[in-house]
Design a protein around this motif. Sequence first.
Motif, PDB file in Angstrom:
ATOM      1  N   THR A   1      -4.413   3.869   2.063  1.00  0.00           N
ATOM      2  CA  THR A   1      -3.554   5.088   2.012  1.00  0.00           C
ATOM      3  C   THR A   1      -3.464   5.728   0.804  1.00  0.00           C
ATOM      4  O   THR A   1      -3.903   5.212  -0.286  1.00  0.00           O
ATOM      5  CB  THR A   1      -1.909   4.358   2.167  1.00  0.00           C
ATOM      6  N   ILE A   2      -3.031   6.805   0.600  1.00  0.00           N
ATOM      7  CA  ILE A   2      -2.929   7.702  -0.595  1.00  0.00           C
ATOM      8  C   ILE A   2      -2.216   6.877  -1.659  1.00  0.00           C
ATOM      9  O   ILE A   2      -2.625   6.884  -2.809  1.00  0.00           O
ATOM     10  CB  ILE A   2      -2.314   8.871  -0.294  1.00  0.00           C
ATOM     11  N   ALA A   3      -0.989   6.347  -1.156  1.00  0.00           N
ATOM     12  CA  ALA A   3      -0.174   5.473  -2.219  1.00  0.00           C
ATOM     13  C   ALA A   3      -1.245   4.272  -2.788  1.00  0.00           C
ATOM     14  O   ALA A   3      -0.960   4.044  -4.004  1.00  0.00           O
ATOM     15  CB  ALA A   3       1.008   4.730  -1.532  1.00  0.00           C
ATOM     16  N   GLN A   4      -1.728   3.641  -1.908  1.00  0.00           N
ATOM     17  CA  GLN A   4      -2.526   2.552  -2.450  1.00  0.00           C
ATOM     18  C   GLN A   4      -3.583   2.849  -3.511  1.00  0.00           C
ATOM     19  O   GLN A   4      -3.836   2.252  -4.656  1.00  0.00           O
ATOM     20  CB  GLN A   4      -3.356   1.764  -1.397  1.00  0.00           C
ATOM     21  N   VAL A   5      -4.333   3.873  -3.335  1.00  0.00           N
ATOM     22  CA  VAL A   5      -5.613   4.331  -4.315  1.00  0.00           C
ATOM     23  C   VAL A   5      -4.767   5.069  -5.541  1.00  0.00           C
ATOM     24  O   VAL A   5      -5.386   4.750  -6.757  1.00  0.00           O
ATOM     25  CB  VAL A   5      -6.292   5.604  -3.382  1.00  0.00           C
ATOM     26  N   ALA A   6      -3.814   5.702  -5.280  1.00  0.00           N
ATOM     27  CA  ALA A   6      -3.212   6.477  -6.418  1.00  0.00           C
ATOM     28  C   ALA A   6      -2.680   5.202  -7.350  1.00  0.00           C
ATOM     29  O   ALA A   6      -2.567   5.406  -8.642  1.00  0.00           O
ATOM     30  CB  ALA A   6      -1.984   7.044  -5.937  1.00  0.00           C
TER      31      ALA A   6
END
Length: 200
Positions: free
Chosen positions: A29-34
């Motif tokens: 997810t965007i949250a994980q990569v960010a």
Amino acid sequence: MHNADDSKSPLERYLGATIRELRQSHGLTIAQVAEQAGISRGMLSKIENAQTSTGLDVLNRIAMALGVSMSTLFRNFDVPQGGAQLVKKGAGMEVVRKGTQRGHTYHLLAYDQGPRKLFEPFLITMDDASERFPVFEHPGTEFIHMLKGVIEYRHGQQTYILHPGDTLTFRADIPHGPERLIKTPIQFLSIFVYAQPAAE
């Protein structure tokens, strides 16, 4: 229709799309990569949508978060469009090889390779079984792939019977050439591959 992305550089659009594709293919997810990259979700979203430029340090952190190298992010950017040379059936340049006669045609299938030839592919057709053939010797490696007919082909002391679908590869500086045309018409692809000097 005007696209809002048109003002963005091709590199920003390319990087955004590549990062999104890699992230999705890894199921992240965007949250994980960010979080892994130490940037905000909003920032990553803007990078993916080519709404902001970013420095190499941030790109490097995103690449590490995705588990890829920096070079992977850039590997398909600015790849040449391609400059393939298409020679349509029957349109190869007809060339006459020294010592060959009627009933024996060579069509060169690729040319204009610049000052140093890498290879020369010929389509060779033979239909006169009584023709006498010269012996050839030239630099490089030769690759023959039979398309039609049956031929006995000599290379040095050995002869080989070639049927359609057969392939023969040999050093071309050893005397070689057709020994006997067994079943005409004969057609084969012959590719001369030339050795390249070592890079300085």
